[in-house]
Design an enzyme around this catalytic site. Structure first.
Site, PDB file in Angstrom:
ATOM      1  N   SER A 162       0.460  24.970 -24.175  1.00  0.00           N
ATOM      2  CA  SER A 162       1.899  24.650 -24.092  1.00  0.00           C
ATOM      3  C   SER A 162       2.578  24.918 -25.421  1.00  0.00           C
ATOM      4  O   SER A 162       2.158  24.412 -26.458  1.00  0.00           O
ATOM      5  CB  SER A 162       2.088  23.179 -23.703  1.00  0.00           C
ATOM      6  OG  SER A 162       1.575  22.937 -22.417  1.00  0.00           O
TER       7      SER A 162
ATOM      8  N   GLU B  88       5.137  22.249 -29.607  1.00  0.00           N
ATOM      9  CA  GLU B  88       3.863  21.538 -29.480  1.00  0.00           C
ATOM     10  C   GLU B  88       2.778  22.252 -30.302  1.00  0.00           C
ATOM     11  O   GLU B  88       1.902  21.618 -30.851  1.00  0.00           O
ATOM     12  CB  GLU B  88       3.443  21.437 -28.017  1.00  0.00           C
ATOM     13  CG  GLU B  88       2.163  20.651 -27.829  1.00  0.00           C
ATOM     14  CD  GLU B  88       1.921  20.232 -26.382  1.00  0.00           C
ATOM     15  OE1 GLU B  88       0.739  20.217 -25.978  1.00  0.00           O
ATOM     16  OE2 GLU B  88       2.896  19.943 -25.661  1.00  0.00           O
TER      17      GLU B  88
ATOM     18  N   ARG C 205       1.993  13.273 -27.870  1.00  0.00           N
ATOM     19  CA  ARG C 205       1.540  14.430 -28.658  1.00  0.00           C
ATOM     20  C   ARG C 205       1.632  14.187 -30.169  1.00  0.00           C
ATOM     21  O   ARG C 205       1.792  15.128 -30.945  1.00  0.00           O
ATOM     22  CB  ARG C 205       2.305  15.694 -28.277  1.00  0.00           C
ATOM     23  CG  ARG C 205       2.202  16.086 -26.821  1.00  0.00           C
ATOM     24  CD  ARG C 205       0.770  16.371 -26.385  1.00  0.00           C
ATOM     25  NE  ARG C 205       0.734  16.815 -24.997  1.00  0.00           N
ATOM     26  CZ  ARG C 205       0.571  16.009 -23.945  1.00  0.00           C
ATOM     27  NH1 ARG C 205       0.410  14.713 -24.137  1.00  0.00           N
ATOM     28  NH2 ARG C 205       0.566  16.480 -22.724  1.00  0.00           N
TER      29      ARG C 205
END
Length: 275
Positions: free
Chosen positions: A201, A270, A153
């Site tokens: 998320s 995130e 990520r």
């Protein structure tokens, strides 16, 4: 350069925030001019962004950077091309690329690359051939072909520069339409319905673990602060029910404290929060 005042629900999928002026550069020179003179936040489709009520940065959309060129074994895509546009093209031309992301609302190519988005054990960097970007030190166009700086990520962008266009490896696939449907149905079965306001998320998965599982174990499923709550279906999805940014901040703070106290794990966001 076009400038529009747009509300949070138009800019992001979670819809938290107020109304903001948004800049839409039409070419490289207009983009350079605003980057040189202003503190900027580049927004894609807003599928993983939560906007504070007030931000110092100027919001810039690359929606007009829409280049699409199919080559023999690759495809060139501008940063402003949407995920849905790519998926439709995959079905039309029968090639494999972004089907694992099918069902993620309003994502753009630039946003997927900047976050090194991933699903089902694969990441954007696995498909990349090159990234063409505007270097924020020199304000010159540069090319990246080595993706060792990408990780879970994370990518060098936007710190290194602004993604302008990308080239991805593609493979012929006559069954891609069925695969896209499969991934959409999977998301519908495991995640909150698409019509709810959510930013995907909320936290990254800790190494070797699941943020959703940890949040569930500390009682965050369905937990609510004002008009913002964690989903009853998936504890790592925040849902906006006419809530505020302050309520969102309080909700994620409680979640982080509970997980830290019970499991000694520091959850990392995130979702992106501009300043």
């Amino acid at each position: 350069m076009e400038v529009k005042k747009l509300p949070a629900h138009v800019l992001t999928t979670i819809g938290i925030g107020s109304v903001y002026p948004v800049y839409f550069p039409e070419n490289l020179e207009e983009l350079k001019s605003i980057l040189k003179s202003e503190k900027v936040y580049i927004i894609g489709g807003g599928s993983n962004t939560v906007l504070p009520e007030k931000i110092e940065s100027k919001i810039v959309s690359l929606r007009k950077f829409k280049k699409i060129k199919i080559k023999r074994n690759s495809i060139i895509l501008g940063a402003g091309v949407s995920l849905s546009e790519v998926l439709k093209l995959q079905i039309k031309e029968n090639f494999s690329l972004f089907e694992i992301f099918a069902g993620i609302p309003r994502a753009t190519v630039g946003g997927l690359v900047a976050q090194n988005a991933g699903a089902f054990g694969r990441e954007i960097k696995d498909f990349l051939e090159k990234v063409v970007y505007l270097d924020l030190d020199s304000y010159e166009v540069a090319t990246l072909k080595n993706f060792s700086s990408f990780s879970y990520r994370k990518s060098p962008f936007p710190k290194k520069g602004v993604v302008l266009e990308t080239e991805f490896k593609i493979e012929k696939d006559n069954h891609v339409k069925e695969k896209i449907k499969k991934f959409v149905f999977f998301r519908l079965s495991k995640q909150p319905p698409f019509y709810l306001q959510t930013a995907g998320s909320t936290f990254k998965n800790p190494l070797g673990d699941s943020a959703g599982k940890l949040l569930d174990l500390v009682g965050m499923k369905g937990f609510k602060v004002g008009g913002v709550k964690f989903s009853e279906i998936h504890a790592n999805f925040c849902i906006n029910e006419k809530g505020s940014f302050e309520e969102f901040k309080k909700l994620i703070s409680i979640a982080k404290e509970r997980v830290k106290e019970k499991f000694n794990v520091e959850l990392e966001l995130e979702v992106k929060i501009p300043r």
